[in-house]
Design an enzyme around this catalytic site. Structure first.
Site: not given
Lengths: 745, 240
Positions: A13, A434, A637
């Site tokens: 768990c 861009d 970029d």
């Protein structure tokens, strides 16, 4: 710092995941640990000068879990299948013995089941010892089948960090021990103790939880099916040419520089560059694009893609973990292994949940014992609270949705690099594109030809293209491409000269050809008046005019522009419909930029932005309160991609851009930008649904199990129903997460 | 799959072992406890059961004389005397009878009672009765306790345990029993005649007006051990 992933076994768990995180996180030299319960993996960042991976693995083992050595796809698949088989077998045993156990208990106790047959020899008020002994015989195999709950649960409890198994172990042990005590009392003549037998509760709880675990394992397998499919795509062998001889070797034996042959229908084994042949290659498994891509000498080919119709010979350039496929797999695995911020909250709750539930169970049982004086009633309350409160649904709520979501994204060629990026993408309200290479194709094309009077367009294009053939300038290539496209003859120039920064001069069939910018024409005193209006118009449209003069006289203006991708306008429109503002960022002057942006419906333009300033522009938008997604492809970029809330890079772009981005679009199709955001929104909606139901189930279930409603004449929760509800909650969360598999772009 | 088969085999062996063990150990703790406590109850009775030689029955008469529990000693093959009912059939092996008068006073319409309950009306008694599925066979002395042990042996299913009163009981008819305390030292109701009141209510009896009988809701287990509350007529006696 070193980052490694370790596969963990034995987690049951979210509390287990948290326990390992805490144990490893405390080690000196460990910077960050993330344990993903759904993928059963530990991602750890540590200082390799201070400790080694084996120290971390030892810590995991000391904490009570196992370390699964790195395996191949097949081994991993086999291991998972084995796990599912084992769980199925255990469930089968528990069901075989649990069914008669439940029958004995229920048919003898539930009035409306009076019509079912019941063996006389087991009637509890006439043969209580038989009744108890048969139940013991039936419950023993079930306890053996579920022994792992006790093994793991009690160990975790004794180590001070109880988990879900601890709740099951305590609850069912209490039921069994009390039932054994009642059996002893029956033997001693207290036949009324037959009413205190809870063997069926223990047995059926274990059977139901084993069923839940089995379904959970099957569902977990399905959540990672996408990545498994991807991993299974790589061929096992490659046909290599050495010393003129073809030989088939294992994929692991391929070396960089090897020449590999792939026949039609075969799979490309590693990444490389085509040296010979021509064929169409199906790259859909990597990009999601269904149309095969033509490959010729000089083109790149990628591992796992399928060669369709012609033989290809290529040179291996990237092998093993460096292939695009391996990188994609790693990227998706990392994303699935990472934790979304929303998961942190669930983990914190799960971590404190179990001890709190233990306290609630004890307090409720004591309170009821004080109120009723009935040990049996108090025990029922105690078991019900422990069983219904198992937080497995809570632990599964987030990672399963993230797994299915990232897997689904990978199917479409949208690679989320982390759970965080998948989560953040849904909050985006501004997308910055861009221009070059992102909104546009990144390759100039001839868009217009304005001719002087009396000039034949075909003849002109043929001559100019023939002149530009020797040029390597992108604008020249665009003209050559246009001529080839129109099937015009490319002639051999008698003379060629490149004039740096201005253009070219050539002579073909005795005609002097001059192609270049306005400055070149001015230098050669060529009058441009005839086409001056066309020149202005083209400039306004953001196109680059190239002047062509034949024998010293202006013949045409050939406009070249970087054209918009087909999907750009539609992507912008879709984003706007989704309530996202769209911005274009470019180094172009404002007039040109606006003209280009208008073509695709972008209203807001950030023009004349130098590459180094793109990140600053993104920051400004963020200061306006916008959650910004930056979409780009180039090295320039990269800072903006990193600065944005979500960086999205185009797959055809540079490695640096892909490294800086949070999401990589393999197809270079801008429609994948809204698709990624839509997928993120779906995943987050799914996580919220899962968390809501998991929390609601626990918060509503515990008071009912503790008998709060019963005080006011309401229902009391039977431990068996609690176990069924608990198992169902996990299964329902998983089923809900699997609904994401139906997501469509 | 091998493990599943192994487990099934284990349970089978366990069951066989359990049966063998049961024979050795006597897992029928209720049956044996009923016999022992019945004998103890008989010892505590001031008026010991009397033998009805003609019918081969023992008659355990309640201390107030208004009710009795008859149980078979032996099978008689005589024909037409008092020991047999009007059809010449043998008297039933287990019976409870009691005075009809309190019920009649409480509104009982005798015509509405089933005929088998009226076979002793001529002596003012209402009865419930049932047969046994076999014939008692004795090895030692034939005593009331030994006869009851035979009943347990022959029709073990009739013997049960009543948790709320800590009683054993022998079922004469559905809802109608003769009960006795498992441990008379801890119980103030050492023997109890228990009747299902519904048959009387249906025949016009106001259950609250039946003298000498307690009408009450009693927590009982039905034959499968389900805890229920049922209306009962009770005639309890403390023998100690």
């Amino acid at each position: 710092m070193m980052k490694q992933t370790v596969a963990i076994g034995g987690m049951t768990c979210a509390a287990c995941a948290r326990r390992i995180e805490r144990a490893v996180g405390k080690m000196a030299g460990v910077a960050e640990t993330v344990v993903n319960f759904a993928t059963e993996k530990l991602s750890v960042e540590y200082d390799e000068k201070i400790l080694a991976l084996r120290d971390i693995e030892k810590k995991v083992v000391d904490t009570g879990y196992s370390v699964i050595k790195k395996s191949t796809v097949d081994e991993d698949k086999l291991r998972k299948e084995r796990e599912i088989r084992t769980l199925k077998r255990k469930f089968l045993v528990s069901a075989i013995f649990g069914a008669p156990l439940l029958y004995l208990a229920m048919v003898s106790m539930v009035w409306w089941l009076w019509w079912l047959p019941f063996p006389k020899i087991l009637k509890p008020m006439q043969y209580p010892v038989n009744y108890a002994l048969v139940q013991i015989l039936l419950v023993i195999p079930i306890l053996i089948a579920g022994r792992n709950f006790y093994h793991v649960g009690f160990r975790a409890l004794f180590m001070g960090s109880p988990n879900m198994d601890s709740l099951i172990a305590i609850g069912t042990s209490a039921a069994v021990v009390y039932s054994l005590y009642c059996t002893a009392r029956i033997f001693m003549g207290d036949f009324g103790a037959v009413e205190g037998l809870y063997f069926e509760s223990a047995g059926v709880i274990i059977a139901l939880i084993l069923l839940g675990k089995t379904l959970e394992a099957i569902s977990k397998g399905k959540t990672s099916e996408a990545i498994k499919k991807l991993m299974g795509l790589a061929p096992k062998t490659a046909t290599v040419v050495k010393n003129g001889l073809e030989s088939e070797i294992p994929i692991e034996a391929v070396e960089i520089g090897d020449v590999i042959i792939v026949k039609p229908g075969g799979k490309i084994p590693v990444d490389g560059m085509v040296t010979e042949g021509y064929s169409a290659v199906d790259e859909s498994m990597l990009t999601g694009e269904s149309i095969p891509v033509d490959k010729k000498a000089g083109d790149k080919v990628f591992a796992a893609t399928i060669n369709k119709n012609g033989a290809l010979r290529f040179e291996a350039q990237k092998i093993g973990a460096d292939t695009a496929l391996a990188q994609i797999v790693k990227m998706v695995e990392d994303a699935q292994g990472s934790k979304a911020p929303i998961a942190q909250m669930a983990d914190v709750v799960s971590g404190v949940f179990v001890p709190v539930v233990c306290v609630i169970a004890v307090v409720a049982a004591l309170a009821w014992f004080w109120g009723t004086g009935s040990v049996q009633f108090s025990l029922t309350i105690f078991i019900s609270v422990l069983i219904i409160a198992c937080p497995c649904a809570l632990g599964l709520a987030t990672p399963t949705a993230i797994m299915v979501g990232t897997g689904k994204g990978a199917e479409f060629g949208i690679l989320f690099k982390s759970g965080a990026s998948l989560e953040t993408a849904h909050k985006i309200n501004a997308a910055v594109f861009d221009k070059t290479g992102t909104l546009t194709e990144g390759k100039p094309e001839v868009t217009d030809v304005a001719l002087a009077r009396g000039v034949d367009e075909r003849r002109l294009l043929s001559l100019v293209a023939s002149a530009e053939k020797a040029s390597e300038h992108p604008l020249g290539e665009a003209i050559v491409h246009k001529a080839q496209e129109r099937g015009l003859p490319i002639l051999k120039p008698d003379d060629f000269q490149a004039i740096t920064g201005l253009g070219i001069e050539s002579k073909i069939e005795g005609i002097n050809i001059l192609v270049g910018n306005k400055k070149l024409m001015d230098e050669r005193a060529i009058a441009l008046d005839e086409l001056s209006s066309a020149s202005e118009r083209l400039a306004e449209e953001g196109k680059t005019p190239m002047y062509a003069a034949l024998d010293g006289k202006l013949a045409a203006i050939i406009a070249v522009a970087d054209v918009m991708k087909k999907s750009s306008a539609e992507a912008v429109r879709t984003l706007k419909n989704m309530g996202i503002s769209v911005v274009m960022i470019t180094g172009d002057n404002a007039k040109t930029a606006k003209a280009i942006a208008a073509q695709v419906g972008i209203d807001r333009v950030l023009a004349e932005v130098l590459p180094q300033d793109k990140a600053e522009e993104v920051k400004k938008l963020q200061k306006e309160g916008l959650r910004v997604a930056m979409v780009g492809d180039g090295i320039n970029d990269a800072p903006a991609l990193a600065q944005a809330d979500v960086g999205i890079s185009i797959g055809s772009g540079t490695d640096v851009a892909m490294e800086s981005a949070d999401i990589v679009l393999m197809k270079s199709d801008l429609m994948d930008v809204p698709a990624a955001i839509k997928l993120s929104r779906s995943v987050i909606r799914n996580i919220k649904q899962n968390l809501f139901w998991a929390f609601a189930y626990n918060t509503a279930g515990i008071p009912v199990a503790a008998g709060l409603l019963y005080i006011f004449g309401g229902p009391l929760l039977n431990p068996i129903l609690a176990a069924a509800a608990m198992s169902l909650s996990s299964v329902s969360v998983l089923t809900n997460a699997l609904r994401l598999k139906r997501f469509k772009i | 799959m091998k493990k599943v088969l192994l487990l099934v085999a284990l349970v089978f062996v366990g069951s066989v072992g359990f049966r063998a063990e049961a024979a050795f150990w006597n897992t029928d703790v209720v049956g044996s406890g009923a016999v022992t406590s019945f004998a103890a109850m008989l010892d505590a009775l001031e008026s010991k059961p009397v033998e009805d030689e003609m019918n081969g029955l023992w008659i355990l008469i309640a201390p107030d004389g208004d009710a009795a529990f008859w149980f078979r000693k032996e099978v008689k093959d005589a024909s037409s005397h008092m020991g047999h009912d009007m059809d010449g059939k043998q008297m039933q092996a287990l019976q409870i009878w009691f005075d009809a008068e309190p019920f009649v006073k409480a509104g009982l319409d005798l015509n509405k009672l089933p005929s088998e309950m009226k076979s002793m009306l001529e002596v003012g008694k209402i009865m419930f009765g049932r047969g046994l599925s076999g014939t008692p066979s004795y090895e030692g002395e034939v005593t009331p306790a030994a006869s009851f042990e035979q009943i347990v042996k022959l029709d073990r299913d009739l013997i049960g345990y009543h948790t709320a009163l800590d009683h054993y009981g022998v079922t004469i008819a559905p809802g109608t029993l003769f009960e006795w305390a498992k441990d008379m030292d801890k119980n103030d109701k050492d023997i109890v005649f228990v009747l299902d009141p519904q048959i009387f209510i249906d025949a016009g009896v106001d259950p609250t007006k039946v003298e000498g009988w307690v009408f009450d809701k009693v927590p009982v287990e039905d034959e499968r051990g389900r805890a229920i509350e049922a209306d009962k007529f009770l005639k309890p006696f403390n023998l100690k």
